[in-house]
Design a protein around this motif. Structure first.
Motif, PDB file in Angstrom:
ATOM      1  N   MET A 124       0.822  -1.207   0.000  1.00 26.45           N
ATOM      2  CA  MET A 124       0.000   0.000   0.000  1.00 26.45           C
ATOM      3  C   MET A 124       0.858   1.259   0.000  1.00 26.45           C
ATOM      4  SD  MET A 124      -2.799   1.292   2.813  1.00 26.45           S
ATOM      5  CE  MET A 124      -3.710  -0.237   2.664  1.00 26.45           C
ATOM      6  N   HIS A 125       1.903   1.272   0.823  1.00 25.21           N
ATOM      7  CA  HIS A 125       2.698   2.482   0.993  1.00 25.21           C
ATOM      8  C   HIS A 125       3.801   2.627  -0.053  1.00 25.21           C
ATOM      9  CE1 HIS A 125       1.492   2.197   5.521  1.00 25.21           C
ATOM     10  NE2 HIS A 125       0.493   2.546   4.738  1.00 25.21           N
ATOM     11  N   SER A 126       4.288   1.518  -0.570  1.00 23.49           N
ATOM     12  CA  SER A 126       5.422   1.597  -1.491  1.00 23.49           C
ATOM     13  C   SER A 126       5.065   2.295  -2.791  1.00 23.49           C
ATOM     14  CB  SER A 126       5.958   0.191  -1.791  1.00 23.49           C
ATOM     15  OG  SER A 126       6.612  -0.358  -0.673  1.00 23.49           O
ATOM     16  N   ARG A 127       3.806   2.270  -3.175  1.00 26.88           N
ATOM     17  CA  ARG A 127       3.427   2.917  -4.430  1.00 26.88           C
ATOM     18  C   ARG A 127       3.748   4.415  -4.403  1.00 26.88           C
ATOM     19  NH1 ARG A 127      -1.821   5.231  -4.339  1.00 26.88           N
ATOM     20  NH2 ARG A 127      -2.832   5.085  -2.309  1.00 26.88           N
ATOM     21  N   TRP A 140      12.399  -2.040  -3.887  1.00 25.57           N
ATOM     22  CA  TRP A 140      12.730  -2.985  -2.828  1.00 25.57           C
ATOM     23  C   TRP A 140      11.876  -2.669  -1.600  1.00 25.57           C
ATOM     24  CZ3 TRP A 140      15.552  -7.167  -3.694  1.00 25.57           C
ATOM     25  CH2 TRP A 140      16.475  -7.164  -4.748  1.00 25.57           C
ATOM     26  N   GLY A 141      11.647  -3.683  -0.793  1.00 25.06           N
ATOM     27  CA  GLY A 141      10.954  -3.500   0.467  1.00 25.06           C
ATOM     28  C   GLY A 141      11.500  -4.467   1.495  1.00 25.06           C
ATOM     29  N   LEU A 142      11.155  -4.230   2.742  1.00 26.06           N
ATOM     30  CA  LEU A 142      11.654  -5.068   3.830  1.00 26.06           C
ATOM     31  C   LEU A 142      10.522  -5.303   4.817  1.00 26.06           C
ATOM     32  CD1 LEU A 142      14.567  -6.170   4.360  1.00 26.06           C
ATOM     33  CD2 LEU A 142      14.817  -4.325   6.021  1.00 26.06           C
ATOM     34  N   THR A 143      10.267  -6.553   5.148  1.00 24.30           N
ATOM     35  CA  THR A 143       9.315  -6.864   6.218  1.00 24.30           C
ATOM     36  C   THR A 143      10.074  -7.544   7.348  1.00 24.30           C
ATOM     37  OG1 THR A 143       8.707  -9.063   5.370  1.00 24.30           O
ATOM     38  CG2 THR A 143       7.438  -7.169   4.559  1.00 24.30           C
ATOM     39  N   VAL A 144       9.728  -7.157   8.567  1.00 25.47           N
ATOM     40  CA  VAL A 144      10.343  -7.737   9.763  1.00 25.47           C
ATOM     41  C   VAL A 144       9.216  -8.113  10.709  1.00 25.47           C
ATOM     42  CG1 VAL A 144      11.972  -7.425  11.643  1.00 25.47           C
ATOM     43  CG2 VAL A 144      12.346  -6.242   9.463  1.00 25.47           C
ATOM     44  N   CYS A 145       9.024  -9.391  10.901  1.00 20.14           N
ATOM     45  CA  CYS A 145       7.985  -9.883  11.807  1.00 20.14           C
ATOM     46  C   CYS A 145       8.665 -10.685  12.911  1.00 20.14           C
ATOM     47  CB  CYS A 145       6.967 -10.737  11.058  1.00 20.14           C
ATOM     48  SG  CYS A 145       6.042  -9.812   9.827  1.00 20.14           S
ATOM     49  N   ALA A 228       3.640   8.039 -11.744  1.00 20.19           N
ATOM     50  CA  ALA A 228       3.019   6.719 -11.612  1.00 20.19           C
ATOM     51  C   ALA A 228       2.182   6.703 -10.335  1.00 20.19           C
ATOM     52  CB  ALA A 228       4.087   5.633 -11.569  1.00 20.19           C
ATOM     53  N   SER A 229       0.931   6.283 -10.449  1.00 19.71           N
ATOM     54  CA  SER A 229       0.007   6.441  -9.318  1.00 19.71           C
ATOM     55  C   SER A 229      -0.389   5.129  -8.662  1.00 19.71           C
ATOM     56  CB  SER A 229      -1.263   7.167  -9.794  1.00 19.71           C
ATOM     57  OG  SER A 229      -1.890   6.439 -10.846  1.00 19.71           O
ATOM     58  N   SER A 230       0.203   4.022  -9.072  1.00 14.65           N
ATOM     59  CA  SER A 230      -0.169   2.743  -8.474  1.00 14.65           C
ATOM     60  C   SER A 230       1.044   1.840  -8.393  1.00 14.65           C
ATOM     61  CB  SER A 230      -1.276   2.070  -9.291  1.00 14.65           C
ATOM     62  OG  SER A 230      -0.806   1.765 -10.595  1.00 14.65           O
ATOM     63  N   LEU A 231       0.910   0.789  -7.588  1.00 19.17           N
ATOM     64  CA  LEU A 231       2.020  -0.148  -7.431  1.00 19.17           C
ATOM     65  C   LEU A 231       2.157  -1.034  -8.654  1.00 19.17           C
ATOM     66  CD1 LEU A 231       4.228  -1.371  -5.642  1.00 19.17           C
ATOM     67  CD2 LEU A 231       2.500  -2.909  -4.697  1.00 19.17           C
ATOM     68  N   PHE A 232       1.023  -1.511  -9.170  1.00 23.99           N
ATOM     69  CA  PHE A 232       1.054  -2.437 -10.305  1.00 23.99           C
ATOM     70  C   PHE A 232       0.577  -1.748 -11.584  1.00 23.99           C
ATOM     71  CE2 PHE A 232       0.208  -5.436  -6.681  1.00 23.99           C
ATOM     72  CZ  PHE A 232       1.482  -5.977  -6.668  1.00 23.99           C
ATOM     73  N   GLY A 233       0.935  -2.318 -12.718  1.00 23.71           N
ATOM     74  CA  GLY A 233       0.447  -1.817 -13.990  1.00 23.71           C
ATOM     75  C   GLY A 233       1.536  -1.222 -14.856  1.00 23.71           C
ATOM     76  N   ARG A 234       1.148  -0.304 -15.713  1.00 25.05           N
ATOM     77  CA  ARG A 234       2.051   0.242 -16.726  1.00 25.05           C
ATOM     78  C   ARG A 234       2.996   1.308 -16.185  1.00 25.05           C
ATOM     79  NH1 ARG A 234      -1.883   2.048 -21.472  1.00 25.05           N
ATOM     80  NH2 ARG A 234      -3.113   2.780 -19.697  1.00 25.05           N
TER      81      ARG A 234
END
Length: 611
Positions: A124-127, A140-145, A228-234
């Motif tokens: 959600m936020h990376s876009r 790139w992204g990082l998740t830490v659980c 670019a306004s979204s994470l996925f697509g063109r």
């Protein structure tokens, strides 16, 4: 910003020993403090080691930024506390942290079982990074659980996640250090940056290369008009710039996007480039169309260095070729075009009458492109009609042929796929109907566009003035799935009385009367065209009309569709059979409305000569 550790040794040890019941880590904030301490510690050691070997100019510092109230820029999200890693070269002083400086975002959770939530928040936020970094190919992204760390790569159609790295053990910490060092030492393309777009020496303007066959044109003094306004697509981005070395040349619009590969028999280029070349060649001598369609100045597939230092097409596969990822489901090619003239967004019109003129110009170009070039646009929507101003008068231009098709190839069999923007898509498009796509689908989209703007406002000024204007029925054109929206539109378009309920949602302002009248006239011309047998009009299949046709009943008066197969009673299919005739009527209706709008905007001034 210092590269020294920003957390105490206790916080660092507490994070990496969370599996111990005596751990000092108690919530997500503690997790972030531990991450920041670890990242800062690694950055400090990287800096120390490379300085000994004099490699500073080749290294970026991977630094943590947390608890910064970061505005999302150009997106519709609220500002929030964002945790990110920034990657900067040592010679580049760090600026205030924001999405524009982010190498990747970090999503942490105290509970190891919250991995799904971490993925969702990261996506959600990376876009927002795409929105403000015009030179990002992938993220790139990082998740830490808990102590489980995953590196994520976010591309146009896929999110890839690494295997779990458990930093509570020495082997896991070693892998995490390796990741941070790789991000510090890798070349910019591997970090996700586009080498063909960069800032100039003053770092105040962007520069970009546009490829055209074997030639390369460089444009500078870029202004970013669409991010670019979204994470996925063109990931479509648009810039305005000038050709370098041609200071007297006019500015051009540069479009950068990643469409699906659509090989064309004429030369293997993506459709839009091929189509724009054909349009340029076949319409250049047509009087009255100048400025109503985009003229291609240069365009081609972006070229980057491959593994063997040879120049190759930039694709979603090439961008991540050395990362050993699973092959993406869809292959995209990185396309870039430079076109002129330059227009502005449709909401820059000053009045509904200016909107009518702009839309008429665009649909006039649409008709010429269909008839002279055999190309069907298939995406009439708010973003694909621009406004231009010449000599103080307004005009319109049709752009974006990413979804276009060749009618001579695909008209007969139909095109059962969906293209476009939901509120403006035709019923056949939404339903993936087997009825052949014709110009009428785009004209239907034009009606939806005019109704949407008539009810919501044609510009920002009116939107503020009439913010409480009701849009109950029209809003249903974007709610639900495609089948739901198609059913709603069939109902709304199916009769004149019901369509008047749509018109009742228009803004109550005398300036909107012309727009309301045009929408009514276009609806009648398309859905209840006098050339179509009455029982085959509207938007619903009429069982009564089929039965009466099969019984040999024919209308007394002759209609233009008299020669159509008597078994075709679906109104959309029947109209498609005589689309050219109906388009003539539609264009005539729109042209008359434009002429009336021009009279209202530019009335003839008569001077009285007195003795």
């Amino acid at each position: 910003m210092s590269t020294r550790p920003t957390a105490t040794h206790k916080e660092l040890v507490g994070w990496v020993t969370m599996n111990d019941a005596r751990s000092s880590v108690r919530d997500t904030a503690d997790v972030y403090r531990g991450i920041n301490a670890f990242v800062s510690f690694v950055a400090d050691r990287v800096k120390f080691n490379v300085s000994e070997h004099r490699y500073e100019s080749l290294v970026r510092s991977i630094l943590p930024v947390g608890n910064a109230d970061v505005a999302p820029d150009d997106t519709d999200d609220r500002p929030r506390d964002v945790h990110m890693l920034t990657g900067r070269l040592e010679c580049d002083p760090a600026s205030y942290p924001n999405y524009g400086a982010a190498l990747c975002l970090v999503e942490a959770r105290f509970d190891p079982d919250d991995q799904k939530q971490a993925y969702e928040q990261l996506a959600m936020h990376s876009r927002n990074i795409y929105a403000v970094q015009p030179h990002r190919r992938f993220l790139w992204g990082l998740t830490v659980c808990g102590t489980y760390v995953r590196a994520c790569l976010l591309s146009n159609d896929n999110i890839y996640a690494s295997k779990v790295v458990d930093v509570s053990g020495p082997e896991g910490r070693e892998h995490f250090v390796e990741l941070l060092v790789n991000w510090s030492m890798c070349e910019s393309p591997r970090a996700g940056y586009d080498p063909t777009i960069w800032r100039n020496d003053a770092r105040d303007k962007w520069m970009i290369n546009v490829f055209d066959g074997g030639a390369t044109r460089t444009y500078h003094e870029l202004g970013i008009c669409v991010g670019a306004s979204s994470l996925f697509g063109r990931h479509t981005r648009c810039f305005i710039g000038k050709a370098r070395g041609a200071e007297d040349s006019e500015k051009v619009l540069i479009k950068d996007c990643w469409p699906h590969v659509a090989e064309d028999a004429a030369g293997g280029q993506p459709n839009e480039i091929t189509f724009l070349r054909e349009i340029r060649e076949k319409l250049c001598d047509v009087l009255g169309l100048a400025g109503k369609y985009p003229v291609l100045e240069a365009g081609g597939i972006v070229q980057v260095k491959g593994k063997d230092a040879d120049m190759v097409d930039d694709t979603t596969t090439a961008a991540t070729a050395d990362l050993e990822l699973a092959k993406p489901v869809l292959l995209r090619k990185h396309m870039r075009i430079a076109i002129r003239p330059i227009g502005v967004s449709l909401n820059m019109v000053d009045s509904p009458d200016e909107l009518i003129i702009a839309v008429c110009d665009a649909m006039e170009a649409h008709t010429a492109i269909v008839r002279r070039c055999g190309i069907l646009h298939r995406d009439i929507s708010f973003n694909n009609i621009l406004v231009s101003r010449t000599g103080g008068k307004v005009g319109g231009m049709l752009i974006d042929f990413d979804n276009a098709i060749r009618l001579d190839v695909e008209h007969v069999a139909g095109q059962p796929d969906r293209t476009g923007t939901l509120p403006f898509m035709s019923v056949g498009n939404l339903e993936e109907s087997l009825v052949a796509r014709t110009s009428l689908d785009d004209w239907e989209s034009c009606i939806y566009l005019l109704c949407w703007l008539g009810a919501s406002s044609v510009n920002d000024r009116d939107q503020k003035r009439y913010k409480d204007s009701p849009m109950g029925r029209i809003l249903k054109w974007r709610n639900g799935d495609e089948g739901d929206i198609a059913e709603v539109k069939r109902q709304h378009m199916g009769s004149t009385p019901y369509f008047k309920k749509i018109l009742a949602e228009f803004i109550v302002d005398g300036r909107y009367n012309g727009l309301r009248g045009l929408a009514m006239a276009l609806h009648k011309t398309l859905f209840f065209n006098a050339n179509v047998w009455p029982l085959c009009r509207g938007s619903f299949l009429n069982d009564e009309s089929l039965e009466r046709l099969q019984n040999g009943e024919r209308p007394q008066e002759k209609h233009y569709d008299f020669g159509v197969d008597i078994n075709i009673t679906d109104p959309f299919a029947r109209r498609a059979e005589i689309a050219d005739k109906i388009v003539d009527d539609l264009l005539d209706t729109l042209t008359k409305a434009r002429n009336e709008a021009i009279k209202r905007l530019y009335p003839t001034r008569l001077e009285t000569i007195s003795e």
